[in-house]
Motif scaffolding. Structure first.
Motif, PDB file in Angstrom:
ATOM      1  N   GLN A 103       0.837  -1.203   0.000  1.00 45.23           N
ATOM      2  CA  GLN A 103       0.000   0.000   0.000  1.00 45.23           C
ATOM      3  C   GLN A 103       0.875   1.257   0.000  1.00 45.23           C
ATOM      4  O   GLN A 103       0.554   2.239  -0.669  1.00 45.23           O
ATOM      5  N   VAL A 104       1.968   1.213   0.746  1.00 41.90           N
ATOM      6  CA  VAL A 104       2.902   2.349   0.771  1.00 41.90           C
ATOM      7  C   VAL A 104       3.518   2.529  -0.610  1.00 41.90           C
ATOM      8  O   VAL A 104       3.537   3.635  -1.157  1.00 41.90           O
ATOM      9  N   PHE A 105       4.015   1.437  -1.165  1.00 46.37           N
ATOM     10  CA  PHE A 105       4.658   1.516  -2.481  1.00 46.37           C
ATOM     11  C   PHE A 105       3.683   2.028  -3.535  1.00 46.37           C
ATOM     12  O   PHE A 105       4.040   2.856  -4.376  1.00 46.37           O
ATOM     13  N   ALA A 106       2.440   1.540  -3.510  1.00 53.20           N
ATOM     14  CA  ALA A 106       1.443   1.972  -4.488  1.00 53.20           C
ATOM     15  C   ALA A 106       1.115   3.461  -4.320  1.00 53.20           C
ATOM     16  O   ALA A 106       0.961   4.186  -5.309  1.00 53.20           O
ATOM     17  N   ALA A 107       1.016   3.912  -3.079  1.00 50.32           N
ATOM     18  CA  ALA A 107       0.708   5.330  -2.826  1.00 50.32           C
ATOM     19  C   ALA A 107       1.825   6.229  -3.348  1.00 50.32           C
ATOM     20  O   ALA A 107       1.563   7.229  -4.022  1.00 50.32           O
ATOM     21  N   VAL A 108       3.064   5.869  -3.053  1.00 51.62           N
ATOM     22  CA  VAL A 108       4.196   6.684  -3.505  1.00 51.62           C
ATOM     23  C   VAL A 108       4.322   6.633  -5.023  1.00 51.62           C
ATOM     24  O   VAL A 108       4.495   7.664  -5.680  1.00 51.62           O
ATOM     25  N   ASP A 109       4.200   5.440  -5.586  1.00 53.70           N
ATOM     26  CA  ASP A 109       4.302   5.281  -7.039  1.00 53.70           C
ATOM     27  C   ASP A 109       3.218   6.088  -7.750  1.00 53.70           C
ATOM     28  O   ASP A 109       3.485   6.785  -8.726  1.00 53.70           O
ATOM     29  N   GLY A 110       2.002   6.009  -7.248  1.00 56.04           N
ATOM     30  CA  GLY A 110       0.908   6.769  -7.845  1.00 56.04           C
ATOM     31  C   GLY A 110       1.118   8.264  -7.749  1.00 56.04           C
ATOM     32  O   GLY A 110       0.901   9.002  -8.717  1.00 56.04           O
TER      33      GLY A 110
END
Length: 118
Positions: A103-110
């Motif tokens: 979820q962290v990775f997806a938030a930052v990537d987005g």
């Protein structure tokens, strides 16, 4: 967490420092800054002077950066063209190594992949 991730973290964290076998390598300057500046009402910088988009990712069980401290910084981001708050459930200050790390990775990537409105 994939074993290789933890192994890489542990190898770096517990590397021989010459301080003794019971010492943990950790940069605690941020802890000192929090205690001496942020918690005492003397922040190191003024969040209202940030003029770039800002993403704050916070985990609900983070005791190193309490919710009220993070929310205070977020509320002062008045000059940012936009700001985003992402709260990750069931995570601590090390959420990036825990079960909800994706979820962290997806938030930052987005966030990094967005194109600002013209």
């Amino acid at each position: 967490m994939p074993p290789a991730w933890f192994d890489a973290w542990a190898e770096t964290t517990f590397a021989k420092t010459g301080l003794g076998p019971d010492k943990l390598r950790a940069p605690n300057g941020t802890v000192q800054d929090s205690r001496e500046y942020w918690a005492s009402g003397k922040p190191l910088y003024d969040p209202s002077s940030l003029t770039v988009p800002v993403l704050i990712v916070h985990a609900d069980l983070d005791r190193d950066c309490p919710m009220d401290m993070a929310q205070t910084v977020f509320s002062k981001l008045s000059a940012a063209p936009y700001r985003r708050w992402i709260e990750i459930g069931e995570g601590t200050h090390s959420v990036f190594m825990e079960k909800n790390r994706w979820q962290v990775f997806a938030a930052v990537d987005g966030f990094l992949g967005e194109r600002p409105a013209a």
